[in-house]
Enzyme design. Structure first.
Site: not given
Ligand code: THU
Length: 133
Positions: A47, A56, A58, A89, A92
């Site tokens: 983050e 993310c 992935e 998401c 991803c």
């Protein structure tokens, strides 16, 4: 390890999840991608104070794998500490499709597996290289 036994892949995703840099959401995610040759490449979410620059787990795993020379993949495991499954998401899914095609997507939490899907079912009607031909 048989084709359906994801024990090592799930363990790798659980382990890398602990490295997540998730100080804003507090939601740690781990991903483990299995390359065609059996190599496991992991990633955690990273983050950022701008929020929007967060990447993310992935995508971290996919980009690490590509950078290390892997080009074909079989499965990906996504782990979060949540009772309900944590699917990839939209961003991803696009990236996983680009580099992994119709991967098996295995979802798990810290104690159990919570679902298995084919990426094509999670990401129907994709825009991809074929769309540009
Ligand atoms: N996140 C992932 O890393 N993967 C997912 O599949 C869902 C969401 C991260 C992004 C962000 O750091 C945090 O989880 C909350 O959305």
């Amino acid at each position: 390890m048989s084709a359906s036994d994801a024990t090592a892949l799930v363990a790798a995703a659980r382990a890398v999840r602990l490295n997540a840099a998730a100080r804003y959401s507090g939601f740690k995610v781990g991903a483990a991608l299995e390359a065609e040759d059996g190599t496991i490449i992991t990633g955690c979410n990273v983050e950022n104070a701008t929020y929007g620059l967060t990447v993310c787990a992935e995508r971290v795993a996919v980009f690490k794998a590509i950078s290390e020379g892997h080009r074909r993949f079989r499965r990906v495991v996504v782990v979060a500490d949540a009772a309900t499954p944590t699917p990839p998401c939209g961003a991803c899914r696009q990236i996983l499709w680009e580099f992994g095609g119709n991967l098996e997507v295995i979802l798990a939490n810290t104690t159990e597996e919570t679902g298995r899907y084919q990426l094509a079912d999670l990401f129907p009607l994709p825009f991809d290289g074929g769309s540009l031909e």
